[in-house]
Each structure stands twice: as C-alpha cells, then as structure tokens.
Design an enzyme around this catalytic site. Sequence first.
Site: not given
Length: 344
Positions: A64-66, A68, A70, A72, A179, A181
């Site tokens: 799905i994406g990267k 900070r 690691g 996913v 975190d 956000k």
Amino acid sequence: GSIIDSSGTHQSIESDKTMSTESDRMTPRLESVEERDSIWPRQNSLSLKEWDIPYDDLNLGTMIGKGRFGTVYRGNWHGDVAVKILKEDFLDDEHAIEAFKLEVAIFKNTRHENLVLFMGACMKPPRLAIVTSMCKGNTLYTHVHLRRDKFNLNKTTLIAQQISQGMGYLHRRGIVHKDLKSKNIFLENEKVIITDFGLFSVTKLVYDSNLGLGIPYGWLCYMAPELIRNLKPYRPTNEDLQFTKASDTYAFGTIWYELLCGEFPFKSQPPESVIWQVGRGMKQSLSNLQASRDVKDILMMCWTFNADDRPDFNKLFTTLERLPKKRLARSPSHPIQLSRSAES
Ligand code: ADP
Ligand code: MG
C-alpha cells in the site's frame, strides 16, 4: 486546562463528567497500562503470546505504501488486514526490538470505535510486523491536500470530535500517540479511525552524516515548541523527543487548521524558518482564516506555547460540542437533492 499526569489517572472532575462515552464507562477507572503491567507481568507476557501471528500465516498482497516505520501491505488473515512490516534497520538494534515489543503490549489493550483494530503481531526477528484491520476510505491528508475536499463546519466539527474521543481514550490509558497527523487518520464514511498510535519510538528519523537531519515533508508543523527546541542536528534519541499528551494536543491543533484551511500551517516555508518561529512561540497567522472567534480559539489553545496550558482531549471535546451548529437549510418538503437531480 487540566493536566493529566503520566499515568493518565488524574483527570479533573469536570472533564470526567463531561466526557462519559460508552468506551470510557467500560474502562476501569484507576488503572493505567503501566500500573497493570507492573502488577501482573506474567499475565502480560502470556497474553502477548496470544497475539502472536506466525509470519507464514499471513497472506501478503500488494504494497500500500511506505512510511517511516516500514512498509504497509494489504494482507489476508481471516479477512482483509493491513500488515505493517518494520524496516530492517531496526533489526540489528536490540533496544529497538524491545521497544517494539513494549509498544505491541500497549497496542493490544486498545479498544475504541475511533481507533484502528489491533489484530496481532509477528514478533520473531527478522520478521517484525503489526497486523491491524484494513481501513477503508481515505486519510484526512488525502481528503484535504490531494482531493482538496472542503468540509463544512458541521462536518469538520464532527471529525474533530471523533478524533478527540479516540485520543481522550488513548490518553486515559496512558498512551501518547506521538505521531498524530492527518495521514494517520482515516475517514470511513463518516467515521474517524486513528492509526499508528504509540509507535514512534521504534522509528528513527532519516539521518545522513553529510546532509544532517532529514525532516520529512509535513512533519514539522505537528511538532510542539518544546519538541522543536530539542531538535539537534543529529539523529534524535527518545530522550531528545519527549512526546507528551500536551504535544499530542498541539498536533491536533494542526489537524484542526488543516481541516479549516485546506493546507498546512507555515505552508511552503523552509524548515529552518519554521523551527525558528515555532521555537520562539510564533504561530501561523489566522488573518486569512474566515472563521468565528470560538473556532480560532481552539487553534490558539492547542498551539499554546506552554505545554501545561494546553487543553486535554476531554476539554477539547466539550469545547467542540459547544460550537454553534449551523442548521442545514433542508426541510423534508424541499430536499436539496431535488435541485441537483433537476440539473442532471
Ligand atoms: P504514513 O502514515 O506516513 O503515510 P505509513 O507507513 O503509516 O506511513 O503508511 C503507509 C501507507 O499505508 C499509507 O498510504 C497509509 O495510508 C497506508 N496504511 C497504513 N495503515 C493502514 C491501514 N490500517 N489500513 C489501510 N491503509 C493503511
Ligand atoms: Mg501511518
């Protein structure tokens, strides 16, 4: 505002009364995660095993994406799940692995409507991964910054209230998000789902011995002055970055700003300039923000320079609840849809 101590047990009487949600009522009053785990350490390590998912049981799908921490992946484990696999550079660091286990132990004790569902973890190095429910919908970041969606004040308030409830619950359990956000908040239909709480200590900010400290885009504006002032030109340790409940409140203020303005505070200013301004107690100007005093006051309270003076999430929830609601100009005899369908 009222101050909560690190165990999360001392709330003001007023805020106890004002925020009595379903989940809060089910939470034992005088117990924080730290307290409980120190009383029953054995029970804790046993129940940690219960949440262990053998890595081979996971069916990993597409990435799905990267981030900070690691990478996913979409996955399948008795249904759709999100699998966050930790970056390999944590693996040579015994301290980081211990921190990871501790954070999983905290994570497993969270049950709230507005928090992502923790399902288990792979805890045998070299495979460290966290398995959660798969969030549907988009993150607030995608809504606000990529799709440029505009939410009206009623909807914005509802979103902020749900964030406050999830965060109030976490703080009540002695968990600091660290975190918070817009990228870590999903909107599933109308429902807010907060992800990635309490996992920050296993991360390391990008540091390059030639370039210095790399600051991820869109990260600084969530950082409270006391954190910003402690940034050093080398890789920060957990001692340097002391996240607190009050620093979570500061980050919430930034999300409230993003929802209202559709952009980040200090937009397109270089990091050095943001660090200098925030560190000295300067705030993003609100002169271009068309909103009532009450709405702006929430920003000012969350962004208060002195951490102890920032409101907790119970206070924020009631403040949001008291914002005047705009009545929608819609009546059963004149549904809005009528004019739309007439156009199409
Ligand atoms: P970041 O939060 O900075 O975007 P992450 O590593 O947390 O970085 O996430 C990487 C990608 O995976 C992001 O696109 C994020 O939206 C997505 N993601 C993370 N957790 C989940 C989840 N539980 N369900 C669906 N998508 C997720
Ligand atoms: Mg995330």
